[in-house]
Every structure is written in C-alpha cells, then in structure tokens.
Design a protein around this motif. Structure first.
Motif, short mmCIF file in Angstrom:
data_model
loop_
_atom_site.label_atom_id
_atom_site.label_comp_id
_atom_site.label_asym_id
_atom_site.label_seq_id
_atom_site.Cartn_x
_atom_site.Cartn_y
_atom_site.Cartn_z
N LEU A 97 0.80 -1.22 0.00
CA LEU A 97 0.00 0.00 0.00
C LEU A 97 0.84 1.28 0.00
CD1 LEU A 97 -2.64 -1.17 2.65
CD2 LEU A 97 -2.82 -1.30 0.15
N GLY A 98 2.15 1.15 0.07
CA GLY A 98 3.02 2.33 0.07
C GLY A 98 2.86 3.19 1.31
N LEU A 99 2.79 2.57 2.47
CA LEU A 99 2.52 3.28 3.72
C LEU A 99 3.78 3.88 4.35
CD1 LEU A 99 0.19 0.62 5.37
CD2 LEU A 99 -0.56 2.84 4.50
N SER A 100 3.60 4.99 5.04
CA SER A 100 4.56 5.48 6.02
C SER A 100 4.00 5.07 7.37
CB SER A 100 4.70 6.99 5.95
OG SER A 100 5.12 7.41 4.66
N ILE A 101 4.86 4.60 8.29
CA ILE A 101 4.37 4.05 9.55
C ILE A 101 5.13 4.66 10.73
CG2 ILE A 101 4.07 1.95 10.93
CD1 ILE A 101 3.90 0.38 8.34
N ILE A 102 4.37 5.03 11.77
CA ILE A 102 4.95 5.49 13.03
C ILE A 102 4.38 4.59 14.13
CG2 ILE A 102 5.14 7.38 14.68
CD1 ILE A 102 4.86 9.32 12.32
N MET A 103 5.25 3.91 14.85
CA MET A 103 4.84 2.91 15.84
C MET A 103 5.41 3.22 17.21
SD MET A 103 5.62 -1.22 15.75
CE MET A 103 7.42 -1.07 15.83
N VAL A 104 4.58 3.04 18.23
CA VAL A 104 5.06 3.01 19.62
C VAL A 104 5.07 1.54 20.02
CG1 VAL A 104 4.52 3.56 22.01
CG2 VAL A 104 4.23 5.30 20.24
N SER A 105 6.21 1.05 20.51
CA SER A 105 6.31 -0.37 20.86
C SER A 105 7.40 -0.60 21.89
CB SER A 105 6.60 -1.20 19.60
OG SER A 105 6.74 -2.57 19.92
N HIS A 106 7.19 -1.65 22.71
CA HIS A 106 8.23 -2.14 23.61
C HIS A 106 8.70 -3.53 23.19
CE1 HIS A 106 6.55 0.94 26.43
NE2 HIS A 106 7.81 1.03 26.76
N ASP A 107 8.16 -4.04 22.09
CA ASP A 107 8.49 -5.39 21.62
C ASP A 107 9.80 -5.33 20.84
OD1 ASP A 107 8.68 -7.82 20.28
OD2 ASP A 107 6.54 -7.96 19.89
N LEU A 108 10.88 -5.74 21.50
CA LEU A 108 12.21 -5.60 20.92
C LEU A 108 12.36 -6.41 19.63
CD1 LEU A 108 14.91 -4.23 21.32
CD2 LEU A 108 15.65 -6.17 22.70
N GLN A 109 11.81 -7.61 19.61
CA GLN A 109 11.88 -8.42 18.39
C GLN A 109 11.17 -7.71 17.24
OE1 GLN A 109 13.12 -12.05 17.90
NE2 GLN A 109 13.23 -10.87 16.00
N SER A 110 10.00 -7.15 17.53
CA SER A 110 9.24 -6.42 16.51
C SER A 110 10.01 -5.23 15.99
CB SER A 110 7.90 -5.97 17.09
OG SER A 110 7.14 -5.27 16.13
N ILE A 111 10.67 -4.52 16.90
CA ILE A 111 11.44 -3.34 16.51
C ILE A 111 12.56 -3.72 15.56
CG2 ILE A 111 13.02 -1.58 17.41
CD1 ILE A 111 11.21 -1.68 20.00
N TYR A 112 13.30 -4.76 15.89
CA TYR A 112 14.40 -5.19 15.02
C TYR A 112 13.91 -5.75 13.69
CZ TYR A 112 18.33 -4.45 18.16
OH TYR A 112 19.31 -3.87 18.94
N ASP A 113 12.75 -6.39 13.72
CA ASP A 113 12.24 -7.03 12.50
C ASP A 113 11.60 -6.06 11.52
OD1 ASP A 113 13.06 -9.49 13.38
OD2 ASP A 113 11.07 -10.22 13.94
N THR A 114 11.13 -4.91 12.00
CA THR A 114 10.29 -4.08 11.14
C THR A 114 10.82 -2.69 10.83
OG1 THR A 114 8.98 -3.29 13.04
CG2 THR A 114 8.18 -5.25 11.90
N VAL A 115 11.39 -1.99 11.81
CA VAL A 115 11.57 -0.55 11.64
C VAL A 115 12.82 -0.18 10.85
CG1 VAL A 115 10.33 -0.15 13.80
CG2 VAL A 115 12.83 -0.13 13.80
N ASP A 116 12.75 0.97 10.21
CA ASP A 116 13.90 1.56 9.52
C ASP A 116 14.66 2.50 10.45
OD1 ASP A 116 13.20 0.44 6.94
OD2 ASP A 116 11.60 1.92 6.87
N MET A 117 13.91 3.24 11.28
CA MET A 117 14.49 4.28 12.12
C MET A 117 13.80 4.29 13.48
SD MET A 117 16.66 5.92 10.01
CE MET A 117 16.88 7.62 10.52
N VAL A 118 14.53 4.76 14.50
CA VAL A 118 13.94 4.91 15.82
C VAL A 118 14.17 6.34 16.32
CG1 VAL A 118 14.14 2.49 16.48
CG2 VAL A 118 16.01 4.07 16.99
N ALA A 119 13.20 6.81 17.11
CA ALA A 119 13.35 8.06 17.85
C ALA A 119 13.15 7.70 19.32
CB ALA A 119 12.32 9.09 17.40
N ILE A 120 14.17 7.91 20.13
CA ILE A 120 14.11 7.48 21.53
C ILE A 120 13.96 8.70 22.44
CG2 ILE A 120 15.33 6.28 23.37
CD1 ILE A 120 16.68 4.58 21.28
N LEU A 121 12.90 8.65 23.25
CA LEU A 121 12.62 9.73 24.19
C LEU A 121 13.14 9.36 25.57
CD1 LEU A 121 8.87 10.55 23.33
CD2 LEU A 121 10.94 11.35 22.18
#
Length: 252
Positions: free
Chosen positions: A194-218
C-alpha cells in the motif's frame, strides 16, 4: 520528503504546587515511506506524543505538522479531511463491541465518505482479505474472536480509507510470540503493498528489530537518539543501554 514534523513540541501539567514537564521542545522529522518506532522508558511521553499527533490531545506549545497541515491552527473541516489520510491501530484494537467485524471496518467509510453501501461492502471485503481474515469472519463480533483476529480487524479498519500514514500503538501487545511475529510480517507486507509510512510506539524488541527503519528514543523529556539500530548499543544512555545492550545478537 517529510510526512510529519515536530517543531519544539512541549507538554506538561500542574501536579499540586509544581509543574511537571513531560515533553520539552521536541523536534524531529519523519520521512515519507519509512517505518519509524518511538521508544522510551515508562512516563517518557510516548503515548502523549502519539495522542497529540492524531489530534486526541491538544498541543501545549510548539507545532506538529502532518501531511502539510499544522495541527495548532487547523480548521474543523481540514481536520476532518486529514483524518481520512491516516489510520490508527490502538493498543487493544478499540473495536466497538456492539458492531460486528464488517461494521467496525465500515465505520470510517460511513462517517467520512459518501460512497454507496454496495461500494462500502466491496471495500470492507477487500480489507478483510488483505489482513488475513476469512470472509466468514465479517459477521462475528469482537467477543467471538481471538486477540490476533481483533488486531487484524482493527488494522483493516485503520486501512479502510486507504491512508498515507499509519499509526501503530503497541501493535503486538497481548499476542503470543508466534502471532506477534506473524503480525509483524503482515504489517511489512501491507507497507510494501500500500506504500505506507508508519509510526509505531512499541516495547516489543523483536518487533522493533524485525520491522523498523528508524527509531526516535525519548528520555528525560528530549529525543536522546534518532537513527537506525546499527550502532544503538554504543549510545551512552541508561535506558538505551538497559533496553538494547547485549540483546541484539540474542534477538537476531
């Protein structure tokens, strides 16, 4: 090209006789076509920021610009139009218990479009299929389906209006490890389809490594890291070291 910008966004509240600051002049740019995750310790303002992004909470100061619209000065008619261009998957799905799956998914189309019922039915059937639900699931109610099916139904509703931007709030929360990884794969498949841009809040470390291109850490009211995960364990920050250090190799 940016799809969402934060410009000196701050948020705080009065706690008794003192003011508590949650976000302190955050500035960050989310680029079109990428998959981002917003991370941080409990109380760092992740949920507050997400609520501000989707206009569920007023901005105290600063500016959030989404798809070219400045949220601090957006008109009601522009806000209605903007809501058609993003989708939100809430942590627990937020399905309406009194509506079946089909009607839950159709709700944004009924509220925000003037499409015929026949066209709405066709769109709903397509969304049900692309998230991996069966046609026969359409007539079931949230109380009759599993947690994984609820997530898929909520995702189908978030995609009902063919959004450009998808917000995910703890999308794998409550899922068993196998279902969580299957859901990650589904999100990636739909992003490409679908050509989506995605912004996710997550604590699932496996999910973070498997999916994201970039992180912003607060942390400590600020963005303490922005970038990819390649050198994240080298960053000198207590939360980052605790959350990431020594875990990457194990997860991968």
């Amino acid at each position: 090209m940016s799809i969402l910008k934060l410009n000196k966004v701050s948020y705080g509240y009065i706690d008794g006789s003192r003011k508590r600051t949650i976000l302190d002049e955050l500035s960050y740019t989310f680029e079109k076509g990428k998959f981002y995750s917003i991370l941080g310790p409990s109380g760092s303002g992740k949920t507050t920021l997400l609520r501000e992004m989707v206009m569920l909470q007023e901005i105290h100061s600063g500016e959030i610009e989404v798809l070219g619209h400045k949220l601090s000065s957006i008109s009601q008619s522009e806000a209605m139009k903007l809501r058609r261009e993003w989708g939100v998957l809430f942590q627990m799905g937020a399905l309406f218990s009194s509506l079946n799956i089909k009607d839950n998914i159709a709700l944004p189309l009924v509220e925000y479009s003037d499409l015929s019922q026949e066209m709405i039915n066709e769109i709903v059937a397509f969304k049900i299929s692309i998230v991996g639900l069966k046609p026969s699931d359409a007539n079931l109610y949230p109380s009759q389906i599993s947690g994984g099916m609820k997530k898929k139904a909520a995702l189908a509703r978030a995609l009902a209006m063919d959004p450009k931007l998808l917000f995910l709030d703890e999308p794998t929360s409550g899922l068993d490890p196998i279902s969580a990884r299957e859901f990650d794969a589904l999100i990636l498949k739909l992003r490409d389809l679908l050509g989506l841009s995605i912004i996710m809040v997550s604590h699932d470390l496996q999910s973070i490594y498997d999916t994201v291109d970039m992180v912003a850490i607060l942390d400590d009211k600020k963005v303490v890291y922005e970038g990819n995960l390649d050198t994240i364990s080298d960053i000198e920050n207590e939360f980052i070291q605790t959350f990431f250090s020594g875990v990457k190799k194990k997860v991968l």
